[in-house]
Design a protein around this motif. Structure first.
Motif, mmCIF file in Angstrom:
data_model
loop_
_atom_site.group_PDB
_atom_site.id
_atom_site.type_symbol
_atom_site.label_atom_id
_atom_site.label_comp_id
_atom_site.label_asym_id
_atom_site.label_seq_id
_atom_site.Cartn_x
_atom_site.Cartn_y
_atom_site.Cartn_z
ATOM 1 N N SER A 56 0.880 -1.197 0.157
ATOM 2 C CA SER A 56 0.029 -0.196 0.115
ATOM 3 C C SER A 56 0.710 1.361 -0.250
ATOM 4 O O SER A 56 0.466 2.445 -0.599
ATOM 5 N N ALA A 59 2.387 1.618 -3.501
ATOM 6 C CA ALA A 59 1.185 2.068 -4.486
ATOM 7 C C ALA A 59 0.827 3.387 -4.206
ATOM 8 O O ALA A 59 0.677 4.109 -5.202
ATOM 9 N N GLY A 60 0.539 3.505 -2.996
ATOM 10 C CA GLY A 60 0.189 4.920 -2.467
ATOM 11 C C GLY A 60 0.866 6.063 -2.726
ATOM 12 O O GLY A 60 0.366 7.203 -3.186
ATOM 13 N N LEU A 65 -0.948 6.462 -6.045
ATOM 14 C CA LEU A 65 -2.365 6.092 -6.016
ATOM 15 C C LEU A 65 -3.390 6.944 -5.115
ATOM 16 O O LEU A 65 -4.293 7.203 -5.203
ATOM 17 N N GLU A 68 -4.912 9.752 -7.009
ATOM 18 C CA GLU A 68 -5.180 9.226 -8.215
ATOM 19 C C GLU A 68 -6.465 9.502 -8.657
ATOM 20 O O GLU A 68 -7.591 9.820 -7.765
ATOM 21 N N ILE A 72 -8.859 4.887 -12.433
ATOM 22 C CA ILE A 72 -7.980 4.165 -11.992
ATOM 23 C C ILE A 72 -8.535 3.063 -11.023
ATOM 24 O O ILE A 72 -8.050 1.993 -10.874
ATOM 25 N N PHE A 73 -9.063 3.726 -9.761
ATOM 26 C CA PHE A 73 -9.637 3.009 -8.848
ATOM 27 C C PHE A 73 -10.677 1.759 -9.473
ATOM 28 O O PHE A 73 -10.778 0.562 -9.023
ATOM 29 N N LEU A 76 -8.756 -0.847 -11.000
ATOM 30 C CA LEU A 76 -8.136 -1.563 -9.932
ATOM 31 C C LEU A 76 -9.089 -2.409 -9.126
ATOM 32 O O LEU A 76 -8.757 -3.701 -8.685
ATOM 33 N N TRP B 26 -1.916 1.476 -16.711
ATOM 34 C CA TRP B 26 -2.631 0.750 -15.800
ATOM 35 C C TRP B 26 -3.045 -0.478 -16.247
ATOM 36 O O TRP B 26 -3.189 -1.397 -15.510
ATOM 37 N N LEU B 180 5.726 3.515 -13.097
ATOM 38 C CA LEU B 180 4.518 2.751 -12.537
ATOM 39 C C LEU B 180 5.001 1.321 -12.618
ATOM 40 O O LEU B 180 4.674 0.440 -11.964
#
Lengths: 93, 199
Positions: A56, A59-60, A65, A68, A72-73, A76, B26, B180
């Motif tokens: 996390s 990524a965060g 993220l 973001e 994107i969420f 995911l 992504w 990324l």
């Protein structure tokens, strides 16, 4: 992230140093915990919990993220669902 | 001859709110989750399906892998710093951090090669047993990803950085996307390390 101000990026850079320290400490913690000879269930739970916290953080902050856009969420979320399906479906059959 | 222009490379798409480059990256990473997820699922199934499973720490070199974990985490920091350097308009600092990222990636692979070499010396191969099959497949695929990332980063360190002079915004976006991917490879290792070496 393209509209970042000069001051904004400096704050980000400071956070990267903190995240790096946290990741390094958590790496050592996960090795230390594995030496405690916990019951198998607790060993898995502890190792995965630490790994999820580390992931996390990466990524965060490193992958931005935490700042973001919704799209994107959404992507995911579906990725996570399919990942769960990959884990669970073979076990059911 | 007409040149096709891909829209919304540097500015956000009005519908998604992100650049097409970032959304595409992504989507690629989502497919990577499926690739590693399938193998991870195979690992769980194989492990729960056997009566005995060796402890990774008794067969593998935990101190070496711990050092390698720290190397990869550090390379993630230098990668994000190379991007931040571009946002702060410094190509020389970008070069410094990108060079460091590549060196750290190579260091990871060298340590991994020593680990593999040590196993091969003791006649331990993927065919030796289920544990080693899973170990070599997962770390081997991860190692290939590190190698791929190093090649991409090398391109952006030398020939690719010419774009900085003509279109700095697009170049910064490219480094963010390369980042990324690099962070994702770090993220995979964060799970592989405890799962293979510690449990």
């Amino acid at each position: 992230m393209s509209a970042l101000s000069h001051g904004g990026i400096r704050r980000h850079v400071r956070s990267y140093i903190g995240v790096f320290a946290a990741l390094a400490v958590l790496t050592l913690v996960t090795v230390a915990v594995s030496n405690l000879r916990l019951a198998f269930f607790f060993a898995i739970a502890a190792a995965l919990l630490i790994a999820v916290v580390k992931a996390s953080l990466v990524a965060g902050f490193f992958m931005h993220l935490a700042f973001e856009r919704v799209i994107i969420f959404v992507l995911l979320f579906f990725t996570f669902l399919f990942f769960l399906a990959l884990l669970i479906l073979p076990a059911l059959s | 001859m007409s040149t096709a222009v891909i829209p919304y490379i540097s500015e956000s798409h009005p519908v998604t709110g992100v650049t097409n480059s970032k959304l595409g990256t992504w989507c690629f990473l989502a497919s990577e989750v499926m690739l590693f997820g399938g193998l991870f699922s195979a690992y769980v199934l194989l492990r729960t399906g056997t009566l005995e499973w060796p402890h990774g720490k008794e067969l593998l070199n935990v101190p070496l892998a711990t050092v390698n974990t720290l190397v990869l985490i550090t390379s993630s920091v230098t990668m994000v710093m190379s991007w931040a350097s571009l946002v702060m308009k410094s190509l020389s600092r970008y070069r410094f951090f990108m060079g460091l990222t590549i060196l750290l990636g190579l260091a990871f692979l060298v340590v991994k090669a020593f680990e593999y070499g040590h196993k091969f010396q003791h006649h331990l191969f993927p065919s030796t047993g289920t544990f080693y099959a899973v170990y070599f497949t997962l770390t081997g695929l991860h190692g290939l990803h590190v190698l791929g990332g190093i090649l991409v980063n090398l391109y952006f360190l030398v020939p690719g950085s010419r774009l900085w002079r003509t279109n700095p915004e697009q170049f910064t976006g490219r480094i963010e996307c390369a980042g990324l991917y690099w962070h994702f490879v770090d993220l995979v290792w964060i799970f592989l390390f405890p799962v293979l070496y510690l449990l």
